[in-house]
Motif scaffolding. Structure first.
Motif, PDB file in Angstrom:
ATOM      1  N   ASP A   1      -2.684 -35.860  13.647  1.00 24.71           N
ATOM      2  CA  ASP A   1      -4.117 -35.666  13.439  1.00 24.71           C
ATOM      3  C   ASP A   1      -4.585 -34.397  14.114  1.00 24.71           C
ATOM      4  OD1 ASP A   1      -4.170 -36.445  16.095  1.00 24.71           O
ATOM      5  OD2 ASP A   1      -5.848 -37.815  15.860  1.00 24.71           O
ATOM      6  N   ARG A   2      -5.649 -33.851  13.562  1.00 32.13           N
ATOM      7  CA  ARG A   2      -6.297 -32.643  14.071  1.00 32.13           C
ATOM      8  C   ARG A   2      -7.755 -32.970  14.329  1.00 32.13           C
ATOM      9  NH1 ARG A   2      -1.817 -29.659  15.387  1.00 32.13           N
ATOM     10  NH2 ARG A   2      -1.231 -28.176  13.743  1.00 32.13           N
ATOM     11  N   ILE A   3      -8.298 -32.373  15.374  1.00 32.85           N
ATOM     12  CA  ILE A   3      -9.695 -32.596  15.740  1.00 32.85           C
ATOM     13  C   ILE A   3     -10.372 -31.247  15.955  1.00 32.85           C
ATOM     14  CG2 ILE A   3     -11.289 -33.634  17.417  1.00 32.85           C
ATOM     15  CD1 ILE A   3      -9.086 -35.634  18.121  1.00 32.85           C
TER      16      ILE A   3
ATOM     17  N   GLY B   1      -5.600 -32.874  19.187  1.00 30.50           N
ATOM     18  CA  GLY B   1      -4.864 -33.640  18.189  1.00 30.50           C
ATOM     19  C   GLY B   1      -3.457 -33.931  18.680  1.00 30.50           C
TER      20      GLY B   1
ATOM     21  N   PHE C   1     -17.748 -34.332  15.796  1.00 27.96           N
ATOM     22  CA  PHE C   1     -16.304 -34.169  15.760  1.00 27.96           C
ATOM     23  C   PHE C   1     -15.844 -34.280  14.313  1.00 27.96           C
ATOM     24  CE2 PHE C   1     -17.357 -36.111  19.831  1.00 27.96           C
ATOM     25  CZ  PHE C   1     -16.657 -35.324  20.729  1.00 27.96           C
TER      26      PHE C   1
ATOM     27  N   THR D   1     -13.912 -29.846  17.584  1.00 25.46           N
ATOM     28  CA  THR D   1     -15.055 -30.205  18.413  1.00 25.46           C
ATOM     29  C   THR D   1     -16.177 -29.202  18.161  1.00 25.46           C
ATOM     30  OG1 THR D   1     -13.508 -30.963  20.120  1.00 25.46           O
ATOM     31  CG2 THR D   1     -15.798 -30.667  20.778  1.00 25.46           C
TER      32      THR D   1
ATOM     33  N   LYS E   1     -12.395 -34.713  12.019  1.00 26.57           N
ATOM     34  CA  LYS E   1     -11.021 -35.151  12.209  1.00 26.57           C
ATOM     35  C   LYS E   1     -10.317 -35.241  10.867  1.00 26.57           C
ATOM     36  CE  LYS E   1     -12.561 -37.934  16.134  1.00 26.57           C
ATOM     37  NZ  LYS E   1     -12.629 -39.280  16.734  1.00 26.57           N
TER      38      LYS E   1
END
Length: 199
Positions: free
Chosen positions: A86-88, A66, A151, A90, A153
Protein backbone atom coordinates in the motif's frame (compact mmCIF):
# COMPACT_ATOMS: atom_id res chain seq x y z
CA UNK A 1 10.77 -2.05 3.53
CA UNK A 2 9.65 -2.31 7.09
CA UNK A 3 6.49 -0.31 7.96
CA UNK A 4 6.27 1.56 11.27
CA UNK A 5 4.24 -0.16 13.98
CA UNK A 6 1.53 2.46 13.60
CA UNK A 7 0.62 1.13 10.16
CA UNK A 8 1.34 -2.58 10.63
CA UNK A 9 -2.34 -3.35 11.23
CA UNK A 10 -3.30 -1.28 8.20
CA UNK A 11 -0.94 -3.27 6.01
CA UNK A 12 -2.34 -6.56 7.20
CA UNK A 13 -5.85 -5.30 6.52
CA UNK A 14 -4.84 -4.04 3.08
CA UNK A 15 -3.52 -7.47 2.20
CA UNK A 16 -6.76 -9.12 3.29
CA UNK A 17 -9.02 -6.59 1.61
CA UNK A 18 -7.03 -6.60 -1.60
CA UNK A 19 -7.38 -10.36 -1.99
CA UNK A 20 -5.55 -12.30 -4.67
CA UNK A 21 -7.29 -10.73 -7.63
CA UNK A 22 -6.02 -9.32 -10.90
CA UNK A 23 -3.06 -6.97 -10.84
CA UNK A 24 -2.36 -5.40 -14.22
CA UNK A 25 -3.55 -2.44 -16.20
CA UNK A 26 -5.20 -4.71 -18.77
CA UNK A 27 -6.45 -7.36 -16.33
CA UNK A 28 -5.27 -10.17 -18.61
CA UNK A 29 -4.55 -13.65 -17.28
CA UNK A 30 -0.98 -13.43 -18.54
CA UNK A 31 -0.50 -10.11 -16.78
CA UNK A 32 -1.81 -11.53 -13.52
CA UNK A 33 0.80 -14.29 -13.66
CA UNK A 34 3.73 -12.03 -14.47
CA UNK A 35 3.19 -8.71 -12.67
CA UNK A 36 5.24 -8.42 -9.49
CA UNK A 37 4.74 -6.40 -6.35
CA UNK A 38 7.18 -3.59 -7.16
CA UNK A 39 5.35 -2.98 -10.43
CA UNK A 40 2.06 -3.01 -8.54
CA UNK A 41 3.36 -0.47 -6.03
CA UNK A 42 4.49 1.78 -8.88
CA UNK A 43 1.02 1.52 -10.41
CA UNK A 44 -0.51 2.43 -7.02
CA UNK A 45 1.77 5.49 -6.96
CA UNK A 46 0.57 6.45 -10.45
CA UNK A 47 -3.08 6.17 -9.38
CA UNK A 48 -2.43 8.49 -6.42
CA UNK A 49 -0.61 10.98 -8.64
CA UNK A 50 -3.49 10.94 -11.15
CA UNK A 51 -5.87 11.59 -8.24
CA UNK A 52 -3.79 14.51 -6.97
CA UNK A 53 -3.62 15.86 -10.52
CA UNK A 54 -7.41 16.04 -10.66
CA UNK A 55 -7.55 18.51 -7.75
CA UNK A 56 -7.34 22.26 -8.37
CA UNK A 57 -6.01 24.31 -6.69
CA UNK A 58 -3.07 21.95 -6.17
CA UNK A 59 -2.71 20.27 -2.78
CA UNK A 60 0.58 20.16 -0.88
CA UNK A 61 1.53 16.61 0.08
CA UNK A 62 4.14 14.16 1.41
CA UNK A 63 4.49 10.41 1.06
CA UNK A 64 3.13 8.54 4.07
CA UNK A 65 4.51 5.29 5.50
CA UNK A 66 3.27 2.66 3.07
CA UNK A 67 4.61 -0.86 3.12
CA UNK A 68 4.04 -4.44 2.06
CA UNK A 69 2.90 -7.74 3.56
CA UNK A 70 2.66 -11.32 2.34
CA UNK A 71 -0.70 -12.74 1.29
CA UNK A 72 -1.75 -15.99 2.96
CA UNK A 73 -4.34 -18.64 2.26
CA UNK A 74 -6.60 -20.71 4.48
CA UNK A 75 -7.03 -20.89 8.24
CA UNK A 76 -3.42 -21.93 8.76
CA UNK A 77 -2.22 -18.84 6.91
CA UNK A 78 -0.11 -20.75 4.38
CA UNK A 79 2.21 -18.60 2.28
CA UNK A 80 1.13 -18.10 -1.32
CA UNK A 81 4.25 -16.54 -2.81
CA UNK A 82 2.28 -13.35 -3.31
CA UNK A 83 2.14 -10.06 -1.46
CA UNK A 84 0.22 -6.79 -1.32
CA UNK A 85 1.57 -3.28 -0.95
CA UNK A 86 0.00 0.00 0.00
CA UNK A 87 0.92 3.62 -0.61
CA UNK A 88 -0.19 6.62 1.41
CA UNK A 89 -0.18 10.31 0.53
CA UNK A 90 -0.48 12.74 3.43
CA UNK A 91 -2.12 16.05 2.52
CA UNK A 92 -0.31 18.97 4.15
CA UNK A 93 -2.74 21.61 2.88
CA UNK A 94 -5.12 22.81 5.58
CA UNK A 95 -8.60 21.94 4.32
CA UNK A 96 -11.25 23.80 6.29
CA UNK A 97 -14.32 22.05 7.63
CA UNK A 98 -16.40 24.05 5.16
CA UNK A 99 -14.34 22.79 2.17
CA UNK A 100 -13.85 19.11 3.11
CA UNK A 101 -17.02 17.94 1.38
CA UNK A 102 -15.96 19.72 -1.81
CA UNK A 103 -12.57 18.02 -1.85
CA UNK A 104 -14.12 14.62 -1.21
CA UNK A 105 -16.54 15.28 -4.07
CA UNK A 106 -13.75 16.26 -6.48
CA UNK A 107 -11.87 13.04 -5.75
CA UNK A 108 -14.99 10.85 -5.93
CA UNK A 109 -15.92 12.32 -9.33
CA UNK A 110 -12.35 11.87 -10.61
CA UNK A 111 -12.45 8.19 -9.67
CA UNK A 112 -15.83 7.66 -11.30
CA UNK A 113 -14.58 9.40 -14.47
CA UNK A 114 -11.73 6.86 -14.65
CA UNK A 115 -14.16 3.97 -14.41
CA UNK A 116 -13.44 3.11 -10.79
CA UNK A 117 -16.24 1.70 -8.64
CA UNK A 118 -17.21 3.59 -5.48
CA UNK A 119 -17.54 0.80 -2.92
CA UNK A 120 -18.49 2.81 0.18
CA UNK A 121 -19.01 6.37 1.40
CA UNK A 122 -18.70 7.28 5.06
CA UNK A 123 -20.67 10.47 5.67
CA UNK A 124 -19.54 10.91 9.29
CA UNK A 125 -19.17 14.62 10.06
CA UNK A 126 -15.95 13.96 12.00
CA UNK A 127 -14.22 11.42 9.78
CA UNK A 128 -15.79 11.24 6.31
CA UNK A 129 -14.26 8.96 3.69
CA UNK A 130 -14.75 7.57 0.20
CA UNK A 131 -13.64 4.07 -0.82
CA UNK A 132 -13.22 2.75 -4.36
CA UNK A 133 -11.81 -0.11 -6.40
CA UNK A 134 -10.25 -0.18 -9.86
CA UNK A 135 -11.08 -2.70 -12.59
CA UNK A 136 -7.65 -4.29 -12.07
CA UNK A 137 -8.12 -4.91 -8.37
CA UNK A 138 -6.59 -1.92 -6.54
CA UNK A 139 -8.35 -0.61 -3.43
CA UNK A 140 -8.47 3.18 -2.97
CA UNK A 141 -9.57 5.51 -0.22
CA UNK A 142 -9.62 9.16 0.68
CA UNK A 143 -10.12 9.63 4.41
CA UNK A 144 -10.31 12.60 6.75
CA UNK A 145 -8.43 12.04 10.00
CA UNK A 146 -7.56 14.08 13.07
CA UNK A 147 -7.62 17.86 12.73
CA UNK A 148 -9.29 17.48 9.33
CA UNK A 149 -6.24 15.97 7.67
CA UNK A 150 -6.74 14.17 4.36
CA UNK A 151 -5.05 10.88 3.49
CA UNK A 152 -5.08 9.24 0.06
CA UNK A 153 -4.38 5.50 0.02
CA UNK A 154 -3.95 2.86 -2.66
CA UNK A 155 -3.48 -0.87 -2.00
CA UNK A 156 -2.47 -3.43 -4.59
CA UNK A 157 -4.11 -6.81 -5.09
CA UNK A 158 -1.98 -9.87 -4.24
CA UNK A 159 0.87 -10.03 -6.78
CA UNK A 160 4.05 -12.04 -7.20
CA UNK A 161 6.05 -11.21 -4.07
CA UNK A 162 9.15 -9.04 -4.46
CA UNK A 163 10.91 -6.34 -2.48
CA UNK A 164 9.14 -2.97 -2.63
CA UNK A 165 11.08 0.27 -2.87
CA UNK A 166 10.10 3.69 -1.56
CA UNK A 167 8.08 5.86 -3.98
CA UNK A 168 10.21 7.90 -6.38
CA UNK A 169 7.71 10.68 -7.12
CA UNK A 170 9.05 13.93 -5.61
CA UNK A 171 6.90 15.42 -2.85
CA UNK A 172 5.79 19.00 -3.47
CA UNK A 173 6.40 20.33 0.04
CA UNK A 174 9.16 19.91 2.61
CA UNK A 175 9.32 16.85 4.83
CA UNK A 176 8.38 17.67 8.45
CA UNK A 177 10.27 16.14 11.39
CA UNK A 178 8.50 13.97 13.95
CA UNK A 179 6.30 10.88 13.96
CA UNK A 180 3.57 10.18 11.42
CA UNK A 181 1.29 11.91 10.79
CA UNK A 182 2.64 15.42 10.65
CA UNK A 183 -0.39 17.70 10.78
CA UNK A 184 -1.26 20.00 7.87
CA UNK A 185 0.28 23.45 8.04
CA UNK A 186 0.03 24.79 4.46
CA UNK A 187 -2.53 27.55 3.99
CA UNK A 188 -4.35 27.73 0.68
CA UNK A 189 -6.54 30.62 -0.41
CA UNK A 190 -9.24 28.23 -1.64
CA UNK A 191 -9.02 25.00 0.40
CA UNK A 192 -8.35 26.70 3.73
CA UNK A 193 -11.15 29.25 3.35
CA UNK A 194 -13.83 29.00 6.03
CA UNK A 195 -16.77 29.79 3.76
CA UNK A 196 -18.73 27.08 1.89
CA UNK A 197 -18.07 26.63 -1.83
CA UNK A 198 -20.64 28.50 -3.87
CA UNK A 199 -22.73 26.07 -5.92
Amino acid sequence: MKPPRAVAALLALAALVAGCGPGTDDGSAEGRRTMHLQQGAEHADAILQETLGSVRPELKWNHGPGGSAGCTKGVAGAATGTGAADRIVTIMTIVSEQRRGSLLGVIERAWKDRGYTITNVNRSPKSPAVFASTPDGYSLSVEVGGEGQFFLKAATPCLRDTDVQQPLTPENTRRRPGPFPQRPDEQDEFWSATTPVQQ
